[in-house]
Enzyme design. Structure first.
Site, mmCIF file in Angstrom:
data_model
loop_
_atom_site.group_PDB
_atom_site.id
_atom_site.type_symbol
_atom_site.label_atom_id
_atom_site.label_comp_id
_atom_site.label_asym_id
_atom_site.label_seq_id
_atom_site.Cartn_x
_atom_site.Cartn_y
_atom_site.Cartn_z
ATOM 1 N N ASP A 15 85.443 59.750 38.684
ATOM 2 C CA ASP A 15 84.058 59.967 39.051
ATOM 3 C C ASP A 15 83.720 61.385 38.571
ATOM 4 O O ASP A 15 84.623 62.185 38.312
ATOM 5 C CB ASP A 15 83.928 59.843 40.576
ATOM 6 C CG ASP A 15 82.549 60.216 41.056
ATOM 7 O OD1 ASP A 15 81.578 59.704 40.486
ATOM 8 O OD2 ASP A 15 82.442 61.028 42.003
ATOM 9 N N LEU A 16 82.430 61.696 38.448
ATOM 10 C CA LEU A 16 82.046 63.021 37.954
ATOM 11 C C LEU A 16 81.659 63.992 39.085
ATOM 12 O O LEU A 16 82.368 64.966 39.366
ATOM 13 C CB LEU A 16 80.855 62.877 36.982
ATOM 14 C CG LEU A 16 80.290 64.195 36.449
ATOM 15 C CD1 LEU A 16 81.236 64.834 35.444
ATOM 16 C CD2 LEU A 16 78.926 63.961 35.788
ATOM 17 N N ASP A 17 80.524 63.664 39.738
ATOM 18 C CA ASP A 17 79.959 64.568 40.750
ATOM 19 C C ASP A 17 80.885 64.663 41.958
ATOM 20 O O ASP A 17 81.147 63.669 42.625
ATOM 21 C CB ASP A 17 78.590 64.050 41.208
ATOM 22 C CG ASP A 17 77.582 63.949 40.068
ATOM 23 O OD1 ASP A 17 77.367 64.961 39.397
ATOM 24 O OD2 ASP A 17 77.031 62.859 39.860
ATOM 25 N N THR A 23 78.710 69.366 41.570
ATOM 26 C CA THR A 23 77.281 69.026 41.516
ATOM 27 C C THR A 23 76.825 68.203 42.724
ATOM 28 O O THR A 23 75.620 68.020 42.906
ATOM 29 C CB THR A 23 76.974 68.219 40.236
ATOM 30 O OG1 THR A 23 78.053 67.297 40.039
ATOM 31 C CG2 THR A 23 76.822 69.098 39.023
ATOM 32 N N LYS A 51 76.545 59.442 48.344
ATOM 33 C CA LYS A 51 77.470 59.821 47.269
ATOM 34 C C LYS A 51 77.925 58.583 46.503
ATOM 35 O O LYS A 51 78.275 57.567 47.109
ATOM 36 C CB LYS A 51 78.679 60.574 47.831
ATOM 37 C CG LYS A 51 78.330 61.984 48.290
ATOM 38 C CD LYS A 51 79.579 62.741 48.717
ATOM 39 C CE LYS A 51 79.224 64.148 49.166
ATOM 40 N NZ LYS A 51 80.392 64.847 49.734
ATOM 41 N N SER A 120 81.062 56.987 36.374
ATOM 42 C CA SER A 120 80.076 57.696 37.207
ATOM 43 C C SER A 120 78.772 56.919 37.301
ATOM 44 O O SER A 120 78.383 56.239 36.358
ATOM 45 C CB SER A 120 79.799 59.063 36.570
ATOM 46 O OG SER A 120 78.646 59.648 37.136
ATOM 47 N N ALA A 121 78.090 57.074 38.434
ATOM 48 C CA ALA A 121 76.780 56.433 38.604
ATOM 49 C C ALA A 121 75.672 57.250 37.936
ATOM 50 O O ALA A 121 74.551 56.786 37.794
ATOM 51 C CB ALA A 121 76.471 56.311 40.093
ATOM 52 N N LYS A 151 77.879 51.489 42.683
ATOM 53 C CA LYS A 151 79.028 51.494 43.591
ATOM 54 C C LYS A 151 78.485 51.225 44.996
ATOM 55 O O LYS A 151 77.401 51.716 45.292
ATOM 56 C CB LYS A 151 79.733 52.870 43.579
ATOM 57 C CG LYS A 151 80.356 53.239 42.246
ATOM 58 C CD LYS A 151 80.828 54.700 42.273
ATOM 59 C CE LYS A 151 81.230 55.173 40.889
ATOM 60 N NZ LYS A 151 81.531 56.622 40.806
ATOM 61 N N GLU A 175 87.987 59.635 43.198
ATOM 62 C CA GLU A 175 86.655 59.508 43.793
ATOM 63 C C GLU A 175 86.453 60.410 45.000
ATOM 64 O O GLU A 175 87.365 60.592 45.786
ATOM 65 C CB GLU A 175 86.474 58.067 44.296
ATOM 66 C CG GLU A 175 85.612 57.185 43.456
ATOM 67 C CD GLU A 175 84.151 57.595 43.387
ATOM 68 O OE1 GLU A 175 83.703 58.439 44.171
ATOM 69 O OE2 GLU A 175 83.461 57.059 42.521
ATOM 70 N N ASP A 176 85.227 60.913 45.154
ATOM 71 C CA ASP A 176 84.920 61.677 46.375
ATOM 72 C C ASP A 176 84.004 60.895 47.313
ATOM 73 O O ASP A 176 83.630 61.412 48.361
ATOM 74 C CB ASP A 176 84.236 63.012 46.035
ATOM 75 C CG ASP A 176 82.823 62.815 45.516
ATOM 76 O OD1 ASP A 176 82.592 61.857 44.752
ATOM 77 O OD2 ASP A 176 81.932 63.605 45.882
HETATM 78 C C1 BG6 Z 1 76.500 59.938 41.592
HETATM 79 C C2 BG6 Z 1 76.191 60.905 42.716
HETATM 80 O O1 BG6 Z 1 77.572 60.441 40.854
HETATM 81 O O2 BG6 Z 1 75.383 59.778 40.729
HETATM 82 C C3 BG6 Z 1 74.916 60.487 43.447
HETATM 83 O O3 BG6 Z 1 77.274 60.920 43.633
HETATM 84 C C4 BG6 Z 1 73.777 60.328 42.444
HETATM 85 O O4 BG6 Z 1 74.601 61.482 44.397
HETATM 86 C C5 BG6 Z 1 74.186 59.319 41.355
HETATM 87 O O5 BG6 Z 1 72.605 59.863 43.102
HETATM 88 C C6 BG6 Z 1 73.108 59.135 40.299
HETATM 89 O O6 BG6 Z 1 72.957 60.337 39.587
HETATM 90 P P1 BG6 Z 1 71.773 60.676 38.612
HETATM 91 O O7 BG6 Z 1 72.211 61.965 37.964
HETATM 92 O O8 BG6 Z 1 71.657 59.551 37.616
HETATM 93 O O9 BG6 Z 1 70.543 60.783 39.419
HETATM 94 MG MG MG Z 2 81.076 61.641 43.333
#
Ligand code: BG6
Ligand code: MG
Length: 222
Positions: A15-17, A23, A51, A120-121, A151, A175-176
């Site tokens: 996962d990224l964030d 972030t 998240k 990542s989402a 997710k 993953e967090d």
């Molecule tokens: C996930 C985050 O990685 O991405 C969420 O944990 C976020 O908080 C989601 O809403 C979507 O991100 P973005 O950058 O497309 O708005």
């Molecule tokens: Mg995350």
């Protein structure tokens, strides 16, 4: 997602964030500002439910918390606004925002011949990875632009493993988020939770960041 066919025996799906880069706090700030704009407030505990969840699903959850129903025009407007605020917050992102151990761990996994994928989402994933200088470490990128289900649906991780050419049984998710750990479980993948035990209890291993785990320890899950 990838430009060539590849086949790794084992894959690490990140996962990224909140796993690679710090972030998650900016998503929280921007969502809270957005929520306050429409007369809703929420706390850090509720934020755990946002998240890993897509932009649209997050907004719908917040609206539900506040008992508000939004039409499609409002949904589009508020998603755009939240993203504008989020982009302002991440404007100053640099490699210093990489979470402890993330770059060293991924480099070590790569050196060990393990396939590295992003799961990542976020639709902002590629510019963020570029800004922190980590994009070239990834063999495959699956982000919010490549999936149709948020997710805890396992789509993002199944696509990541497929892009690496490795099976779910030979893949480990980092993953967090609660939603992400659940997605890994549904995909029959082992998971390493980045965070605290009270939130991520169903992960196979829980650490506070990637400096706390070795490649050998992670692979012992397979
Ligand atoms: C996930 C985050 O990685 O991405 C969420 O944990 C976020 O908080 C989601 O809403 C979507 O991100 P973005 O950058 O497309 O708005
Ligand atoms: Mg995350």
């Amino acid at each position: 997602m990838t430009n060539h066919t590849q086949s790794f025996e084992q894959g690490f799906l990140f996962d990224l964030d909140g796993v690679i880069v710090d972030t998650a706090k900016f998503h929280f700030v921007a969502w809270r500002r957005m929520a306050n704009e429409i007369g809703i407030d929420f706390n850090e505990e509720q934020n755990e439910q946002l998240k890993g969840v897509s932009r649209r699903e997050s907004l719908l959850k917040i609206a539900e918390w506040g008992g508000k129903s939004l039409d499609e025009d409002e949904i589009a407007k508020y998603m755009h606004l939240k993203n504008e605020w989020y982009l302002e917050l991440i404007e100053t992102l640099t490699p210093a925002d990489i979470l402890p151990g993330a770059d060293l761990f991924i480099k070590a996994a790569k050196a060990a011949g393990i396939g590295i994928a992003l799961g990542s989402a976020s639709k902002n994933a590629v510019p963020i990875l570029e800004r922190i200088g980590m994009l070239s470490l990834f063999d495959a990128i699956v982000d919010g632009n490549h999936v149709s289900k948020s997710k805890p649906d396992p789509e993002v991780f199944l696509k990541g493993a497929e892009a690496l050419g490795c099976s779910a049984q030979q893949s480990i998710v980092f993953e967090d988020s609660v939603a992400g750990i659940e997605a890994a479980k549904t995909a029959s993948m082992k998971s390493i939770g980045i965070g605290t035990e009270d939130v991520l209890k169903s992960a196979d291993i829980i650490v506070s960041d990637l400096s706390e785990i070795t490649i050998t320890k992670a692979l012992s899950l397979l």
